[in-house]
Design an enzyme around this catalytic site. Structure first.
Site, PDB file in Angstrom:
ATOM      1  N   TYR A  21      -3.336  -0.495  10.158  1.00 18.79           N
ATOM      2  CA  TYR A  21      -3.206  -0.757   8.716  1.00 18.79           C
ATOM      3  C   TYR A  21      -1.803  -0.373   8.239  1.00 18.79           C
ATOM      4  O   TYR A  21      -1.158  -1.118   7.498  1.00 18.79           O
ATOM      5  CB  TYR A  21      -4.285   0.037   7.967  1.00 18.79           C
ATOM      6  CG  TYR A  21      -4.334  -0.229   6.484  1.00 18.79           C
ATOM      7  CD1 TYR A  21      -5.041  -1.308   5.972  1.00 18.79           C
ATOM      8  CD2 TYR A  21      -3.662   0.605   5.586  1.00 18.79           C
ATOM      9  CE1 TYR A  21      -5.089  -1.551   4.602  1.00 18.79           C
ATOM     10  CE2 TYR A  21      -3.703   0.369   4.221  1.00 18.79           C
ATOM     11  CZ  TYR A  21      -4.414  -0.706   3.730  1.00 18.79           C
ATOM     12  OH  TYR A  21      -4.454  -0.944   2.376  1.00 18.79           O
ATOM     13  N   SER A  29       0.858  -1.193   0.000  1.00 18.88           N
ATOM     14  CA  SER A  29       0.000   0.000   0.000  1.00 18.88           C
ATOM     15  C   SER A  29       0.890   1.238   0.000  1.00 18.88           C
ATOM     16  O   SER A  29       2.090   1.147   0.300  1.00 18.88           O
ATOM     17  CB  SER A  29      -0.849  -0.026   1.277  1.00 18.88           C
ATOM     18  OG  SER A  29      -1.449   1.231   1.506  1.00 18.88           O
TER      19      SER A  29
HETATM   20  P1  NAP Z   1     -12.079  -4.641  -0.393  1.00 17.60           P
HETATM   21  O1  NAP Z   1     -12.851  -4.161  -1.571  1.00 17.60           O
HETATM   22  O2  NAP Z   1     -12.508  -4.221   0.969  1.00 17.60           O
HETATM   23  O3  NAP Z   1     -12.004  -6.240  -0.464  1.00 17.60           O
HETATM   24  C1  NAP Z   1     -11.334  -6.937   0.544  1.00 17.60           C
HETATM   25  C2  NAP Z   1     -11.248  -8.398   0.168  1.00 17.60           C
HETATM   26  O4  NAP Z   1     -10.559  -9.078   1.252  1.00 17.60           O
HETATM   27  C3  NAP Z   1     -12.606  -9.036  -0.002  1.00 17.60           C
HETATM   28  O5  NAP Z   1     -12.589  -9.937  -1.096  1.00 17.60           O
HETATM   29  C4  NAP Z   1     -12.796  -9.788   1.316  1.00 17.60           C
HETATM   30  O6  NAP Z   1     -13.562 -10.940   1.081  1.00 17.60           O
HETATM   31  C5  NAP Z   1     -11.360 -10.174   1.694  1.00 17.60           C
HETATM   32  N1  NAP Z   1     -11.243 -10.331   3.148  1.00 17.60           N
HETATM   33  C6  NAP Z   1     -11.294  -9.358   4.094  1.00 17.60           C
HETATM   34  N2  NAP Z   1     -11.221  -9.908   5.317  1.00 17.60           N
HETATM   35  C7  NAP Z   1     -11.128 -11.258   5.146  1.00 17.60           C
HETATM   36  C8  NAP Z   1     -11.031 -12.372   6.022  1.00 17.60           C
HETATM   37  N3  NAP Z   1     -11.038 -12.229   7.356  1.00 17.60           N
HETATM   38  N4  NAP Z   1     -10.961 -13.604   5.480  1.00 17.60           N
HETATM   39  C9  NAP Z   1     -10.981 -13.781   4.147  1.00 17.60           C
HETATM   40  N5  NAP Z   1     -11.051 -12.781   3.263  1.00 17.60           N
HETATM   41  C10 NAP Z   1     -11.145 -11.530   3.754  1.00 17.60           C
HETATM   42  O7  NAP Z   1     -10.541  -4.219  -0.492  1.00 17.60           O
HETATM   43  P2  NAP Z   1      -9.679  -3.732  -1.745  1.00 17.60           P
HETATM   44  O8  NAP Z   1      -9.730  -2.270  -1.758  1.00 17.60           O
HETATM   45  O9  NAP Z   1     -10.035  -4.510  -2.935  1.00 17.60           O
HETATM   46  O10 NAP Z   1      -8.202  -4.124  -1.248  1.00 17.60           O
HETATM   47  C11 NAP Z   1      -7.512  -5.276  -1.734  1.00 17.60           C
HETATM   48  C12 NAP Z   1      -6.072  -5.197  -1.241  1.00 17.60           C
HETATM   49  O11 NAP Z   1      -5.449  -4.011  -1.748  1.00 17.60           O
HETATM   50  C13 NAP Z   1      -5.959  -5.110   0.288  1.00 17.60           C
HETATM   51  O12 NAP Z   1      -4.833  -5.826   0.716  1.00 17.60           O
HETATM   52  C14 NAP Z   1      -5.771  -3.627   0.520  1.00 17.60           C
HETATM   53  O13 NAP Z   1      -5.121  -3.357   1.724  1.00 17.60           O
HETATM   54  C15 NAP Z   1      -4.920  -3.260  -0.687  1.00 17.60           C
HETATM   55  N6  NAP Z   1      -4.979  -1.834  -1.009  1.00 17.60           N
HETATM   56  C16 NAP Z   1      -6.151  -1.247  -1.381  1.00 17.60           C
HETATM   57  C17 NAP Z   1      -6.150   0.107  -1.700  1.00 17.60           C
HETATM   58  C18 NAP Z   1      -7.388   0.824  -2.163  1.00 17.60           C
HETATM   59  O14 NAP Z   1      -7.308   2.026  -2.433  1.00 17.60           O
HETATM   60  N7  NAP Z   1      -8.531   0.193  -2.276  1.00 17.60           N
HETATM   61  C19 NAP Z   1      -4.977   0.847  -1.600  1.00 17.60           C
HETATM   62  C20 NAP Z   1      -3.806   0.211  -1.198  1.00 17.60           C
HETATM   63  C21 NAP Z   1      -3.818  -1.134  -0.899  1.00 17.60           C
HETATM   64  P3  NAP Z   1     -14.785 -11.429   2.019  1.00 17.60           P
HETATM   65  O15 NAP Z   1     -15.367 -10.217   2.695  1.00 17.60           O
HETATM   66  O16 NAP Z   1     -15.680 -12.115   1.041  1.00 17.60           O
HETATM   67  O17 NAP Z   1     -14.147 -12.379   2.975  1.00 17.60           O
END
Ligand code: NAP
Length: 250
Positions: free
Chosen positions: A155, A142
């Site tokens: 985080y 991130s």
């Molecule tokens: P998101 O839309 O909130 O999706 C999170 C995913 O993680 C979902 O598929 C969820 O699936 C899974 N998850 C969460 N807790 C879980 C658990 N306890 N067990 C199993 N699965 C779990 O997040 P995103 O924005 O796509 O982020 C994806 C990755 O990119 C993350 O690592 C995040 O930190 C990183 N990231 C995101 C951003 C951004 O701007 N969005 C920026 C930097 C980094 P279920 O709820 O179905 O379990």
């Protein structure tokens, strides 16, 4: 020869039920890989339809990444299904409080899903890759692997850990044929950022600072992941690649 082609490979993607993980799973399918997804909820009909349109498979394995035994079981099931060539650790979670009010149980739950589970998954999927002398692991870091953020100390700590774990495992496994790298997304409009998007002032401040002038889309990150998963990236080890529209350059 198309060095970005992933035909014949199988990729495990965590957190592919929505957001960035779903976009990455789509990118890997479009590059020719079969996909195994690991998260609590089901995958979307769109992802299943893409796999069948491409005559590829997507297998959905339910796992709670806050639970060590659930992770152990999911790794065993995935490895009994297919040879896993690529592991993408995309699942993640976010909790916001001021540091003075941050409950320790919330700190633990963020660290468990974002850092401990990533280490357990890498440790679980690496041995067969090491035996074969080839494999690709891509972790989701991130901007907060580099910066501290606001009201997200757990985080930030967890994503600092992901960057450092990526380098630590690279040092051990690069000589044995596994490329361990990370991508660091900038601001992407997913469920994780719902609170930021709902705050018009904060959302505008963020957009104004992004040199590319827009938030990221799923395909912006999946291209980088497909590249790192492909033979085109065989000599790339231990990088944390920002995919942020230039945010860190500002
Ligand atoms: P998101 O839309 O909130 O999706 C999170 C995913 O993680 C979902 O598929 C969820 O699936 C899974 N998850 C969460 N807790 C879980 C658990 N306890 N067990 C199993 N699965 C779990 O997040 P995103 O924005 O796509 O982020 C994806 C990755 O990119 C993350 O690592 C995040 O930190 C990183 N990231 C995101 C951003 C951004 O701007 N969005 C920026 C930097 C980094 P279920 O709820 O179905 O379990």
């Amino acid at each position: 020869m198309n060095t970005y082609d992933l035909t014949g490979k199988t990729a495990v993607v965590t957190g592919a039920s929505r957001g960035i993980g779903q976009g990455i799973a789509e990118g890997l399918l479009n590059a020719g890989a079969n996909v195994i997804t690991l998260q609590r909820g089901p995958i979307t009909a769109d992802l299943a339809a893409l796999a069948s349109a491409r005559q590829l498979t997507v297998e959905d394995i339910a796992v709670d990444l806050s639970n060590e035994q659930s992770i152990t079981d999911a790794i065993a099931r995935a490895l009994s299904t297919a040879q896993v060539d690529i592991l993408v650790n995309s699942a993640g979670t976010q909790i916001r409080h001021d540091s003075t009010d941050f409950p320790l149980e919330d700190y633990d739950s963020v660290m468990n899903v974002n850092a401990r589970a990533v280490f357990q998954l890498c440790k679980g999927f690496a041995p067969p890759m090491l035996e074969r002398g080839s494999g690709k692991i891509i972790n989701l870091a991130s901007l907060l692997s580099f910066q501290g953020g606001l009201r997200v100390p757990a985080y930030a700590a967890s994503k600092g850990a992901v960057a450092q774990l990526t380098k630590a495992m690279c040092n051990e496994w690069a000589p044995r044929g596994i490329n361990v790298n990370a991508v660091a997304p900038g601001y992407f409009a997913t469920d994780m950022n719902a609170a930021l998007i709902a705050d018009a002032d904060r959302s505008e401040q963020i957009s104004a600072r992004i040199p590319a002038g827009r938030w990221g889309k799923a395909e912006d990150i999946s291209g980088a992941v497909v590249f790192l998963a492909s033979s085109a990236a065989d000599y790339i080890n231990g990088v944390v690649l920002p995919v942020d529209g230039g945010w860190l350059a500002r």
